[in-house]
Structure formats: C-alpha cells, structure tokens
Design a protein around this motif. Structure first.
Motif, PDB file in Angstrom:
ATOM      1  N   ASN A 101       9.534  -9.294  34.523  1.00  0.00           N
ATOM      2  CA  ASN A 101      10.503  -8.735  33.537  1.00  0.00           C
ATOM      3  C   ASN A 101      11.661  -8.648  32.571  1.00  0.00           C
ATOM      4  OD1 ASN A 101      10.126  -6.163  34.207  1.00  0.00           O
ATOM      5  ND2 ASN A 101       8.885  -5.612  32.884  1.00  0.00           N
ATOM      6  N   GLY A 102      12.670  -9.154  34.010  1.00  0.00           N
ATOM      7  CA  GLY A 102      14.250  -9.124  33.602  1.00  0.00           C
ATOM      8  C   GLY A 102      14.425  -7.239  34.267  1.00  0.00           C
ATOM      9  N   GLU A 103      13.097  -6.805  34.372  1.00  0.00           N
ATOM     10  CA  GLU A 103      13.704  -5.066  34.629  1.00  0.00           C
ATOM     11  C   GLU A 103      14.438  -4.755  35.928  1.00  0.00           C
ATOM     12  OE1 GLU A 103      11.232  -0.947  35.467  1.00  0.00           O
ATOM     13  OE2 GLU A 103      10.235  -2.543  34.383  1.00  0.00           O
ATOM     14  N   THR A 104      14.882  -3.636  36.512  1.00  0.00           N
ATOM     15  CA  THR A 104      15.808  -3.545  37.884  1.00  0.00           C
ATOM     16  C   THR A 104      14.963  -2.349  38.577  1.00  0.00           C
ATOM     17  OG1 THR A 104      17.371  -2.360  36.828  1.00  0.00           O
ATOM     18  CG2 THR A 104      17.557  -4.934  37.256  1.00  0.00           C
ATOM     19  N   ARG A 105      14.342  -2.653  40.095  1.00  0.00           N
ATOM     20  CA  ARG A 105      14.658  -1.079  39.963  1.00  0.00           C
ATOM     21  C   ARG A 105      15.154  -0.667  41.299  1.00  0.00           C
ATOM     22  NH1 ARG A 105       7.907  -1.254  39.288  1.00  0.00           N
ATOM     23  NH2 ARG A 105       7.406  -1.136  37.352  1.00  0.00           N
ATOM     24  N   LEU A 106      15.292   0.207  42.089  1.00  0.00           N
ATOM     25  CA  LEU A 106      15.745   1.055  42.988  1.00  0.00           C
ATOM     26  C   LEU A 106      14.732   1.518  43.732  1.00  0.00           C
ATOM     27  CD1 LEU A 106      18.264   1.324  45.040  1.00  0.00           C
ATOM     28  CD2 LEU A 106      18.214   3.889  44.284  1.00  0.00           C
ATOM     29  N   VAL A 107      14.665   0.396  44.906  1.00  0.00           N
ATOM     30  CA  VAL A 107      13.355   0.578  46.304  1.00  0.00           C
ATOM     31  C   VAL A 107      13.847   1.489  47.584  1.00  0.00           C
ATOM     32  CG1 VAL A 107      11.854  -0.336  45.001  1.00  0.00           C
ATOM     33  CG2 VAL A 107      13.097  -1.176  47.197  1.00  0.00           C
ATOM     34  N   HIS A 108      13.240   1.716  48.673  1.00  0.00           N
ATOM     35  CA  HIS A 108      13.258   2.135  49.698  1.00  0.00           C
ATOM     36  C   HIS A 108      11.961   1.354  50.713  1.00  0.00           C
ATOM     37  CE1 HIS A 108      12.828   4.628  53.391  1.00  0.00           C
ATOM     38  NE2 HIS A 108      13.877   4.996  53.466  1.00  0.00           N
ATOM     39  N   HIS A 109      13.004   0.603  52.186  1.00  0.00           N
ATOM     40  CA  HIS A 109      12.316  -0.437  52.273  1.00  0.00           C
ATOM     41  C   HIS A 109      12.653   0.769  54.122  1.00  0.00           C
ATOM     42  CE1 HIS A 109      10.720  -4.351  52.983  1.00  0.00           C
ATOM     43  NE2 HIS A 109       9.963  -3.355  53.830  1.00  0.00           N
ATOM     44  N   LYS A 110      10.904   1.001  54.796  1.00  0.00           N
ATOM     45  CA  LYS A 110      10.678   1.132  55.822  1.00  0.00           C
ATOM     46  C   LYS A 110      10.505  -0.136  56.596  1.00  0.00           C
ATOM     47  CE  LYS A 110       9.932   4.970  58.733  1.00  0.00           C
ATOM     48  NZ  LYS A 110       8.922   6.592  59.242  1.00  0.00           N
ATOM     49  N   PHE A 111      11.240  -0.407  57.823  1.00  0.00           N
ATOM     50  CA  PHE A 111      11.098  -1.509  58.692  1.00  0.00           C
ATOM     51  C   PHE A 111       9.681  -1.032  59.720  1.00  0.00           C
ATOM     52  CE2 PHE A 111      14.023  -3.200  56.044  1.00  0.00           C
ATOM     53  CZ  PHE A 111      12.929  -5.141  55.037  1.00  0.00           C
ATOM     54  N   LEU A 112       8.480  -1.482  60.376  1.00  0.00           N
ATOM     55  CA  LEU A 112       8.310  -1.221  61.445  1.00  0.00           C
ATOM     56  C   LEU A 112       7.965  -2.664  62.642  1.00  0.00           C
ATOM     57  CD1 LEU A 112       6.434   1.890  60.084  1.00  0.00           C
ATOM     58  CD2 LEU A 112       8.134   2.225  61.522  1.00  0.00           C
ATOM     59  N   TYR A 113       8.678  -2.164  63.417  1.00  0.00           N
ATOM     60  CA  TYR A 113       8.086  -3.162  63.909  1.00  0.00           C
ATOM     61  C   TYR A 113       7.235  -2.863  65.031  1.00  0.00           C
ATOM     62  CZ  TYR A 113       9.052  -7.421  67.240  1.00  0.00           C
ATOM     63  OH  TYR A 113       8.809  -8.446  68.179  1.00  0.00           O
ATOM     64  N   ILE A 114       5.678  -4.497  65.932  1.00  0.00           N
ATOM     65  CA  ILE A 114       4.633  -3.583  66.382  1.00  0.00           C
ATOM     66  C   ILE A 114       4.345  -4.461  66.658  1.00  0.00           C
ATOM     67  CG2 ILE A 114       4.413  -0.993  65.096  1.00  0.00           C
ATOM     68  CD1 ILE A 114       2.447  -3.151  63.795  1.00  0.00           C
ATOM     69  N   SER A 115       3.679  -4.345  68.008  1.00  0.00           N
ATOM     70  CA  SER A 115       3.099  -5.782  68.806  1.00  0.00           C
ATOM     71  C   SER A 115       1.777  -4.909  69.224  1.00  0.00           C
ATOM     72  CB  SER A 115       4.078  -6.510  69.707  1.00  0.00           C
ATOM     73  OG  SER A 115       4.690  -5.303  71.122  1.00  0.00           O
ATOM     74  N   THR A 116       0.918  -6.297  69.365  1.00  0.00           N
ATOM     75  CA  THR A 116      -0.607  -6.131  70.461  1.00  0.00           C
ATOM     76  C   THR A 116       0.120  -5.510  72.177  1.00  0.00           C
ATOM     77  OG1 THR A 116      -0.799  -8.029  71.125  1.00  0.00           O
ATOM     78  CG2 THR A 116      -1.584  -7.188  69.113  1.00  0.00           C
ATOM     79  N   GLU A 117      -0.799  -4.819  72.236  1.00  0.00           N
ATOM     80  CA  GLU A 117      -0.905  -4.186  73.779  1.00  0.00           C
ATOM     81  C   GLU A 117      -0.333  -5.225  74.431  1.00  0.00           C
ATOM     82  OE1 GLU A 117      -4.385  -3.088  75.397  1.00  0.00           O
ATOM     83  OE2 GLU A 117      -4.264  -0.482  73.972  1.00  0.00           O
ATOM     84  N   ASN A 118      -1.069  -6.129  74.569  1.00  0.00           N
ATOM     85  CA  ASN A 118      -0.888  -8.095  75.184  1.00  0.00           C
ATOM     86  C   ASN A 118       0.536  -8.837  74.475  1.00  0.00           C
ATOM     87  OD1 ASN A 118      -1.811  -9.183  73.364  1.00  0.00           O
ATOM     88  ND2 ASN A 118      -3.630  -9.513  74.118  1.00  0.00           N
TER      89      ASN A 118
END
Length: 699
Positions: A101-118
């Motif tokens: 709709n044209g509105e702007t927002r400020l966000v906080h983005h946290k990235f978490l990098y994970i993997s399975t055991e194998n």
C-alpha cells in the motif's frame, strides 16, 4: 505421574504441530525458514504477512520477494548480513521495507544458520520484528503456527530456533506439577538441561528471584481460576549468578479430571528490560535537563527573542521591560520594522538573513533609547533554531560593560603615560621571565621598538654584561618563587658607556596568592655612586675624626682617623656606646648636647669634651654636630685639640704668674712710697702689714 489407569500418551505429532502453529502464528515477530539447498521457503508464519503486508504465498512463489521490498540503498547491507550469518552462524540487521500500500516500515531481521546432524540439510531461519514504533522492544510474546504436519525432528528443529522456551506444563489438582515438554532453549536461557527440568520441575522454580516468587505464583493461581491467558514478567537467578528477566505467556486447558495443562512460551527479555530501564533513565535525565534548561532560561537576565526569517516577532522573554523598545503587549506578531528605528531594524534584518544563510552565529552591537528613557548599549547574538529558518536572538544590556571598557581604556592611557614617563626603566614579565613590555625609557636608551623584545627572556635584553646574565636569570627564578630581589648591577648603554643601576624584581600576586606578573625596575644611580665614591675617598683620607652615630648612642660608621687617634679597632668602637669613652666629668654636658640634637632640627652644634684612648690617656676633641631626626642619625666631625688645650693651659698659668709679680711689685712700690713719705716707724709697719694681708687675702 498420573496413575496407570489415568495415564495419557503425549500428543501425536499432528496435535503437537497444531499447538505449535497456534503459538507461532500468535507471535508478533515474523518467522520463516529457508532451505539453503533449494533457496525455497519451508516455513512462514502469520506475522510475516502482518509485517510485510503480503500473503505468505507471495513469498513461496517468489523467494526473492523479501529482498525486493527492501529499500534499494539497504539491500547490499542486508546481503552482507546474510553472508555473515552463513559464516558465523547468526547475524542481525535493521532495514526499511515497502508495503504493497506504499507504507514503509523499519524491521529488525535476525538470521540463524543451522544444519541437520548429518549436514544434509542447511537452513537459514529468520526472525523479523517490526520496530517502526518501539525499536528497543525486541523480544515479545510469541506464538507459533504450523500449516502442515511435519515429522518430530522437524518440530524439534523449529522449536529449537524459536527465540524463547516453548513448554507444556501440567498443574495437577493435588498441587503437584510437571513439565510435559520444554524446548532445548531452556539450556541457553535458564542454564538448565531440559531433560532434568522434565524430571524435576522445582529446578525451574528455584531460579525465580525471591522478590518475585510470591507474585509469580499468585499470577498463575489467578489465571487458573479464570482460565484466562497467563502473562507475567519476573526475574531469575541462574546457576552462574546471572540475573535475567523472563516474560511468560500461556493458555490453559482444563482436563476432565480437573488438572490444568498450560501451553506457553518463555522469552528472555533481559535486553528489553535493560533498554526500558535505560529509556526511563534517559527520560528522567531528559526531564531533569529540561527543568535545568527552563531554570537556566528563567535565570538569564538577557532579553530573548525568536524571529521569523522575515523579522516577525514570534516569541520573547524580557526579564527587564525597561530594556524593551516598546511595551510587552505591543511585540508579538509585529515586524522589526514596526518597532525599531529604521537603521537598527535593517541591521537586525541583515543579521537574521546572514544567520539563516550561513547557519553561523552573528554578533552585533547597537545603541537605542528603550522604555527606560536613557541611551543604552546592547549586544545581540543571532543563531538559527534547529534546522528551521527561525532565528533565536539573545540581547544583553552592555552599557555598564561599555562604561567599564571606557574607564579601562582611560586607566590604560594613564598607566601608559606614567609607565613611559618614568625616569627608571621598567619591564613587565610573565612569571617565567618572558618579556611582555618595556617602557619608553628603556626603548630610548637603545633607540629600538618595543616589539623587538616582546617574547624574549628578560636576561637576553641587550645591555646586560656577559658576567651578569646568569645572575639576572637567577633573580627572575627567585622572583617567580615569591621573593623580592634587589641589588646593584652594571649595565651597558647603546653607546658603550656603563651605567650602575639599582635593580629589583618584584612578584605580583592575584587574590589566590598565585604569581601572575613580575615587575623589573632599574634606576640609574651612576651619579650617586660617583658621589659616594668621592665621599668615601674624603671620608677615608680625612685627618679629622668623621663619624655617623645613631640615636641609640652607637657609632654607625667611623673613618680610619679614629683608630689612629685612639688606638681602638673599628669593631671595638662600633660595638661600644660612645658615652663610655667620654671623660666622667664631661659626660653630663655631652649627654645634654646629644639630647638637644635628638630633639632639635638640623642645626650645627659645637662643643668640646675629653675622650679616653686605649692607653688610658684623654684627648680633647672639638665637635661640630648636626642631627637628621627623620633618619635618626647624627653626622659629626671631631678634631683632636689636645695640643691646643695644653698650650692654653700653659698660657693661663704664665699669665697668672705675671699678674702675681705685678701685684708684688705694686705692693713694694706702695711700701717704698709709704716709707719715703712717713717718718713714723709704727705707722709704716701697720700699713705695710695691712697691705701684705690684703695682698694675701687673709684676715
């Protein structure tokens, strides 16, 4: 544990996924998970739709949509953060997004990098928080939602990466309790092994801060009674001694037997609480600062004005109405041109325009006759208000300062006249001996300009003899320690002639007894020194006894003739009261003359007395004495007249004998006359006896 006949199996995976989805979708933070192998979204919660304003299917269909809605100028930074997360395991960033709709927002983005055991599967999990309004509130109550059933290990993977502790807790009707499930984050947040907590729930309650324990259980009891959602914030103290803030939210489900099963999430909000405390402290500090600023403004005695760019009065503060050009009620809303004289109004407008265009402080002085009725001097300081085109002006009445400056200039002029007209040369020095100024007398001596000496050490002035430079420097060092230094020193003129000067350096102190200035002074005493030399030569070679005595009765100075005449050493005579060598018969008369000199004026007094020499003999002295009462000194010249006195005494003795012979001859002549004139022997004898008796002056 439930009795065997009442035991229930754990919820099946779909049931668990159902309540996990319910929690995930209640979170205000957006949660998504991306399979890095396929670069496809594998999970997106409801909050993503709320934050991004787009349906989650849009993200499933376009895996780059989340990046495309970011401000173009911030996309590279976000990509760098994602790259960092792949290398370090996690990273976070704040950025702006566009909504549909044209509105702007400020966000906080946290990235978490994970993997399975194998390591067959690798995921980038993301937590997105809308921080447009409350940027510091990072950890909020979360609920999760899952749209499709997954296997148990996928559920564990999702719960492990949710920023908080997901739990299922059962409160039995008999008062016992048990954690049916608690997620692995319990280890990171509470420093407790989830398996241990499932075995012994009291491990969790033992962490509750003592001050929060009662309120904690009361909140649970109140929620259990009403079956409303439970929400509470409290502190825990971990085994390592760290105090943390937790926020809990849970839904209760009443079982048929009366037991309550709670499904909830615990979030570590320590950072949020610290931010809140910091914000409150900041707000309190801001309030105090505003109060101080208001008090400061109220205490300022100056006129304060706020003008528009065009010169309109927008606001003002006038502690003293007499300094205004017009009454207070005639200012607001009017233009400078309507209030101030034309030339002064234009001066103000020019400064306002210059201040706005340069964004720099402008200072201007002017004179005006305000309401008070007397011509006054003012200083105006112009500055811009924030980024606006309004100008803030501080106007100060500087009439007294101007008068003081005028008086100071007049004082400086008088000082300069006195300083430069003095016969002795003078120098003003810094405490370290650096020359600030020398007077005209010195400049005339060398036919130079004052600027040639400013900044030089005083001992480097031309005129000092090489052998005296170190002594001059030593004198400066003594003066800078508070000593008054004075002595006589030779000084070489520009023409090569030597002067003898009476030299001194005096320290000047401020109110705190700190030395702020040194005054060096030199007075030409060459003529006096030559006169003293001639006087000393006369004093030394004179055959007369020359002396200077004090009113205390002691000699202060004597010439060598005293030692030659009386045989005493100079030390003996200077340390002995003068009256002690005077003949006892002459002391009274001598003391009387001394007292007359002490009380009298500078009149020469003549007298004679006898003084005893070292060999015991007495010598007659003839004195010429004059006193100087202001100096309490007596100057005297004495001459040894002993030979003259002896001659006088011998002459007096000879005259007496001559008179006696003359009397005898007269007596004989009278007796012879009586004998010649009378024949009567008895008469002759009687008359002769009478004459003899009369001559001898006996009866």
């Amino acid at each position: 544990m439930l009795p065997e006949n009442k035991s229930k199996r754990l919820p099946s995976l779909p049931d668990s996924q159902f309540w996990v989805d319910g929690i995930m979708n209640e979170l205000q933070e957006g949660i998504w998970s991306v399979d890095t192998n396929t670069n496809q979204f594998v999970y997106i919660n409801q909050a993503v739709e709320n934050i991004y304003g787009r349906h989650r299917n849009d993200f499933y269909e376009n895996e780059n949509l989340w990046l495309e809605v970011i401000y173009p100028s911030e996309q590279d930074s976000v990509k760098d953060c994602l790259y960092q997360a792949k290398n370090t395991g996690k990273a976070d960033i704040e950025y702006h997004i566009f909504l549909s709709n044209g509105e702007t927002r400020l966000v906080h983005h946290k990235f978490l990098y994970i993997s399975t055991e194998n390591n067959q599967k690798k995921y980038i999990n993301s937590i997105i928080t809308d921080i447009s309004e409350t940027q510091n509130l990072k950890s909020k109550l979360v609920k999760t939602q899952k749209e499709s059933e997954t296997k148990t290990h996928e559920f564990e993977r999702l719960t492990h990466n949710i920023p908080g502790i997901i739990y299922q807790w059962k409160k039995n009707i008999d008062g016992s309790d048990k954690f049916i499930y608690i997620s692995p984050n319990c280890q990171e947040i509470c420093e407790l092994d989830p398996a241990d907590v499932q075995q012994n729930s009291s491990l969790m309650w033992e962490l509750v801060h003592p001050d929060d324990l009662e309120a904690f259980w009361k909140s649970i009891a109140a929620a259990a009674q009403t079956l409303n959602n439970w929400q509470f914030k409290w502190r825990i103290i971990t085994k390592s001694g760290i105090v943390k803030w937790l926020s809990g939210i849970a839904q209760s489900e009443k079982q048929s037997n009366g037991d309550l099963v709670w499904y909830g999430v615990l979030l570590d909000i320590s950072e949020k609480q610290a931010a809140l405390r910091e914000r409150k402290q900041t707000e309190v500090a801001l309030q105090k600062s505003e109060a101080r600023n208001r008090a400061f403004l109220e205490a300022i005695p100056d006129l304060l004005f706020r003008f528009s760019k065009e010169g309109e009065y927008l606001d003002f503060k006038a502690p003293n109405e007499d300094d205004l050009a017009v009454p207070i009620n005639e200012i607001i809303g009017r233009n400078i041109k309507e209030i101030l004289p034309p030339s002064l109004a234009q001066q103000f407008l020019d400064n306002i325009e210059l201040t706005v265009s340069t964004r720099k402080l402008q200072v201007s002085e002017y004179q005006i006759i305000p309401i008070g009725g007397k011509l006054q001097d003012f200083e105006a300081r112009f500055s811009v208000v924030d980024d606006s085109e309004e100008v803030f002006v501080v106007v100060r009445n500087i009439t007294e300062r101007k008068q003081a400056e005028l008086a100071l200039r007049e004082s400086e002029r008088r000082f300069r006249a006195v300083f430069d007209s003095m016969f002795q040369f003078m120098g003003l020095l810094e405490p370290n001996g650096t020359i600030l100024e020398v007077n005209q007398t010195y400049l005339n001596l060398f036919s130079v300009d004052n600027l040639e000496f400013v900044g030089l050490p005083f001992w480097e002035l031309p005129g000092w003899l090489p052998e005296t430079i170190s002594e001059i420097e030593k004198s400066v060092n003594g003066a800078r320690k508070g000593e008054f230094v004075r002595y006589e020193v030779d000084f070489k003129k520009n023409d090569g002639n030597l002067l003898t000067i009476d030299f001194s350096i005096k320290p000047i102190f401020d109110e705190a007894k700190n030395i702020v200035l040194l005054i060096a002074e030199g007075r030409d005493i060459s003529e006096r020194k030559r006169a003293e030399l001639e006087r000393d030569r006369f004093f030394t070679v004179s055959l007369d006894l020359l002396c200077i005595g004090g009113f205390d009765g002691y000699f202060k100075r004597i010439n060598p003739a005293w030692e030659d005449t009386f045989g005493y050493t100079q030390r003996e005579l200077l340390s002995t009261p003068f009256i002690q060598i005077v003949h006892p018969e002459d002391r009274y008369a001598t003391i009387k003359v001394f007292q007359q000199n002490v009380r009298g004026k500078m009149v020469v007094v003549n007298f004679e007395n006898r003084c005893q020499a070292r060999d015991g003999s007495y010598k007659w002295l003839s004195w010429n004495v004059v006193s100087f009462p202001n100096d309490r000194l007596i100057y005297a010249i004495a001459r040894d007249v002993s030979d003259r006195k002896r001659a006088e005494f011998a002459l007096q003795h000879s005259e007496a004998k001559f008179r006696e012979i003359a009397v005898r001859e007269a007596l004989i002549n009278r007796i012879n006359s009586m004998i010649r004139n009378s024949l009567e022997l008895d008469t002759i004898l009687d008359n002769t006896v009478a004459e003899i008796y009369n001559h001898l002056q006996v009866n």
